[in-house]
Write a protein that holds these residues in place. Structure first.
Motif, PDB file in Angstrom:
ATOM      1  N   SER A 282       0.843  -1.201  -0.025  1.00 50.70           N
ATOM      2  CA  SER A 282      -0.219  -0.243  -0.117  1.00 50.70           C
ATOM      3  C   SER A 282       0.910   1.342   0.090  1.00 50.70           C
ATOM      4  N   VAL A 283       0.340   2.214  -0.682  1.00 51.01           N
ATOM      5  CA  VAL A 283       1.051   3.546  -0.800  1.00 51.01           C
ATOM      6  C   VAL A 283      -0.062   4.628  -0.352  1.00 51.01           C
ATOM      7  N   ALA A 284       0.487   5.680   0.371  1.00 49.54           N
ATOM      8  CA  ALA A 284      -0.352   6.652   0.674  1.00 49.54           C
ATOM      9  C   ALA A 284       0.446   8.160   0.181  1.00 49.54           C
ATOM     10  N   VAL A 285      -0.356   8.877  -0.595  1.00 44.12           N
ATOM     11  CA  VAL A 285       0.537  10.098  -1.036  1.00 44.12           C
ATOM     12  C   VAL A 285      -0.195  11.498  -0.673  1.00 44.12           C
ATOM     13  N   PHE A 286       0.638  12.424  -0.153  1.00 45.36           N
ATOM     14  CA  PHE A 286       0.069  13.733   0.255  1.00 45.36           C
ATOM     15  C   PHE A 286       0.896  14.876  -0.438  1.00 45.36           C
ATOM     16  N   GLU A 287       0.068  15.608  -1.464  1.00 50.08           N
ATOM     17  CA  GLU A 287       0.978  16.707  -1.917  1.00 50.08           C
ATOM     18  C   GLU A 287       0.432  17.825  -1.420  1.00 50.08           C
ATOM     19  N   ASP A 288       1.286  18.992  -1.292  1.00 52.32           N
ATOM     20  CA  ASP A 288       0.863  20.137  -0.597  1.00 52.32           C
ATOM     21  C   ASP A 288       1.384  21.357  -1.239  1.00 52.32           C
ATOM     22  N   LEU A 289       1.345  22.578  -0.476  1.00 53.93           N
ATOM     23  CA  LEU A 289       1.784  23.947  -1.086  1.00 53.93           C
ATOM     24  C   LEU A 289       3.143  23.829  -1.769  1.00 53.93           C
ATOM     25  N   GLY A 290       4.048  22.961  -1.663  1.00 57.99           N
ATOM     26  CA  GLY A 290       5.345  22.914  -1.976  1.00 57.99           C
ATOM     27  C   GLY A 290       5.264  22.694  -3.486  1.00 57.99           C
TER      28      GLY A 290
END
Ligand code: SF4
Length: 750
Positions: A282-290
């Motif tokens: 399993s893989v969880a990904v979080f993108e943000d303001l960067g």
């Protein structure tokens, strides 16, 4: 100890507060809170600086012709504001009134009532800070999934953070506990893609320190490696996606070695990372303001999602999911009508923040003539603050609803003082958890400051003054509410089936159901409708959470539970198999093919990897999250134990070239202006990359009343317009501002 929540970031951790003489003298995590479970970070401990700020307002204010403010009573303020807004509507149309804001990190309940005020005025357009951060990702999510997506970091094998430093910016319940758990488990891995070696990167197994602004090159290379090395979950792609052929063909054309070179990440590290992602359960990904505030931001959001869709990481434990919602955040659909002056794409109903000033500072006949600004500080938080201030000054009428005399409020014609988030019923719409999703209605824990009102009451008074409410209907609904909830439900649904009444639903609920709610919880009335909607949309999830029965009973039971609970309620309990039913694309499949982005990927190779030039040799990332940064609702600089000046961080190489050391000052100049700031030398940045923190530069009155600002406001030097904003979503490149830096002498303070 009183039970409530921290309001400083989207986690809204449950907390308990000891109150003595109106001051918050002890704060600790609330172990009963179903999401945060007693966890807090250190920032929550400083909340007394918000509650007892010297900048709090205690009377409506009206601006005099000379720019100063005079206190006026509420009746006068409501009557005059309503008259001014009606005059704008009658002369220029309701569409000329722009609504901005609606809540910060913890106060979204007031925003739930604003649609009624806007409907009464005929106001069509709105915007808020999401439209300078998230709208690109919203747009991608909408096209790929028809809904927002999140990651299950509590259970994932591989956590991936892209342009995000959750150690400081949080975003996951119990963030630091989870980061440490992943870092300490040899079976799990953490991937961080970031130009800065953040606190999170220090915990990572795979740290891809990209050159600033090259995330899209890195992400394109990662997905291209998945294709080239046969690492794609072909069965998942065949069964659950559409449009794969065009996307896989585009990825096959990506020049991996060249893109690795351009983003500054060794190709073998990229290949190892791609393999770790592909081989994980399993893989969880979080993108943000960067990445959301940097070049190619919307393209990067799509490429981010390709990494986990192509490897089959959706709708299973530890992977990505679509959460249920109580108070839905904006979707990523594009409005049929673009913004009236600049023609900007309106995503999720929001005009890009970068366009707001341009929609005002023009002689275009459809320009905005008035703004209602609620719980937001655009003069401080939007690019090019001076131009935003100029725009406000040029409007016919500006109404600000806020707790403090902010930078924005000082340009208002009227300022209506709201009660603080600890003085009223309040809630957040940041409810994204899985399988148990949590909603927390907070009760007031201190008396409201005299002279202030909660936002729902302000909206209701304004709608009444505008003449938007049918008094006979109000009387009928009040009678029904007093008789029984069932009679009220039938009468309310019948009345609001007429669209012109339905648009006023939240204020109607406040005026009719509100007075029947216990403990003065009238502001929670809007949640009655939302609880029923949630029960209708997610019947099995709501039942599993314990709200059962026939017809309207589950919605009623849920609403009552929300009203009664002080530490929050699990409002839905979901199962992984249900996630697929929330994919709302036309075919019910994950849509990979977004032609605009496939084209952008094809053109990426010919795009510059940076916006630097001989004139602007540095890249400034504005708005870095640090231990002592928070949003600007902390106006009192005394909350910071360290980094009071909000230093400009730079590498040792750059410091040596500029002949400065930590504590010296430099002048940083961009196309937007210049500021002088203290330097902090760090080993976390590449040469040529400098950072300024968020939340600094708000001014605050001393005991004497004299106002001074601590640190610099990054938006004094951020810029708008091409090429400094995303061509699709219009989001600004705050993390990629070309700059020039030179040493500066600063007079010592006597
Ligand atoms: S993680 Fe966010 S909500 Fe929780 S205590 Fe820290 S700042 Fe407050």
């Amino acid at each position: 100890m009183e039970t409530t929540a921290c309001i400083l970031c989207e986690c809204n951790c449950g907390i308990e507060i000891r109150i003595e003489d109106g001051h918050f003298t002890r704060i600790r995590g609330d172990k009963q809170h179903p999401a945060s479970k007693g966890y807090t970070c250190e920032k929550a401990l400083r909340l007394d600086h918000y509650q007892n700020s010297r900048d709090r307002l205690d009377s409506p204010l009206r601006r005099r012709p000379d720019g100063s403010f005079e206190a006026i009573d509420w009746d006068t303020a409501i009557a005059e504001v309503a008259a001014r807004l009606v005059a704008v509507r009658d002369e220029h149309g309701g569409e000329s009134i722009l609504y901005y804001g609606g809540g910060g990190q913890g106060n979204h309940l007031g925003g739930a009532y604003s649609p009624a005020l806007r409907a009464a005025l005929g106001s069509r357009f709105r915007s808020n800070a999401l439209a300078q951060e998230k709208t690109g990702e919203f747009w991608v999510n909408n096209l790929m999934f028809g809904n927002p997506v999140r990651g299950d970091f509590h259970h994932t094998e591989v956590a991936v953070f892209i342009g995000k430093n959750p150690w400081q910016s949080h975003g996951i319940p119990e963030t630091r506990r989870i980061l440490k758990a992943i870092a300490n488990d040899p079976q799990r891995s953490m991937v961080v893609i970031d130009p800065r070696r953040t606190e999170t990167a220090d915990l990572a197994d795979y740290f891809l320190q990209v050159r600033p602004g090259t995330d899209a090159f890195c992400l394109a290379a990662l997905s291209a490696i998945l294709v080239e090395d046969g690492l794609i979950d072909t069965r998942f792609v065949a069964e659950h996606t559409s449009g794969a052929d065009a996307v896989l063909a585009a990825l096959a054309d990506v020049p991996i070695a060249d893109f690795a070179d351009r983003c500054g990440v060794p190709e073998d590290l990229l290949r190892a990372t791609a393999r770790r992602i592909a081989e994980a359960e399993s893989v969880a990904v979080f993108e943000d303001l960067g990445i959301q505030q940097a070049p190619h931001s919307t393209l990067a959001s799509w490429l981010e999602k390709l990494t986990w869709v192509l490897t089959g990481n959706f709708a299973k434990p530890g992977a990505q999911y679509i959460p249920t919602s109580m108070m839905p955040l904006a979707r990523g659909n594009v409005s049929k009508r673009p913004s009236p002056v600049t023609g900007a794409r309106v995503i999720g109903g929001m005009i890009p923040c970068n366009s707001v000033a341009d929609e005002i500072l023009t002689d275009h006949p459809d320009r905005f003539r008035a703004m209602i600004i609620e719980s937001a500080n655009p003069v401080h938080s939007l690019s090019n603050s001076r131009r935003m201030a100029e725009a406000l000054e040029s409007l016919d009428t500006v109404l600000v609803i806020d707790v403090a005399l902010t930078e924005t409020a000082r340009h208002a014609d009227y300022v209506l003082p709201a009660s603080s988030q600890y003085e009223k019923w309040e809630a957040t719409s940041f409810n994204f958890e899985f399988p148990d999703n949590v909603f927390h209605l907070r009760a007031p824990i201190v008396p409201a400051r005299p002279g202030t009102l909660p936002e729902p009451e302000i909206h209701a008074r304004l709608v009444r003054a505008i003449g938007g409410l049918d008094t006979a209907l109000i009387a009928d609904l009040r009678s029904a509410a007093e008789r029984s909830r069932a009679e009220f439900a039938a009468a309310f649904m019948a009345a609001t089936s007429a669209p012109e009444v339905g648009r006023l639903a939240s204020v109607l609920l406040y005026e009719t159901l509100g007075p029947t709610l216990p403990d003065g919880a009238a502001a929670a009335a809007a949640l009655w409708g939302l609880a029923h909607r949630c029960a209708l949309q997610h019947p099995a999830d709501v039942r599993r959470a314990g709200f059962d029965g026939e017809g309207l009973e589950p919605g009623e039971a849920l609403f009552e539970a929300i009203l009664a609970a002080r530490s929050g309620v699990v409002f839905t309990r979901s199962e992984w198999s249900e996630v697929w039913g929330r994919v709302k694309t036309p075919e019910g499949l994950i849509n990979l093919d977004i032609p605009e982005l496939v084209t952008a990927l094809g053109e990426l190779g010919s795009a510059p990897a940076t916006l630097t030039s001989p004139k602007w040799p540095f890249i400034l990332a504005a708005g870095e999250r640090r231990s002592f940064t928070a949003n600007t609702i902390f106006r009192d600089p005394e909350w910071r134990k360290r980094d009071r000046s909000g230093a400009l961080r730079m590498s040792a190489d750059d410091a040596r070239d500029l002949e400065v050391v930590t504590g010296d000052h430099v002048r940083i100049t961009t196309a937007g202006g210049n500021v002088t700031v203290e330097v902090e030398v760090t080993d976390t940045l590449r040469p040529g990359h400098v950072t300024l923190p968020n939340g600094h530069g708000v001014d605050y009155p001393a005991e004497s009343g004299e106002r001074t600002a601590a640190g610099v406001s990054p938006n004094d030097i951020t810029v708008t317009g091409a090429p400094f904003e995303d061509p699709i979503a219009g989001t600004p490149f705050h993390k990629h501002v070309p700059a020039m830096i030179e040493p500066a002498a600063v007079e010592p303070v006597a």
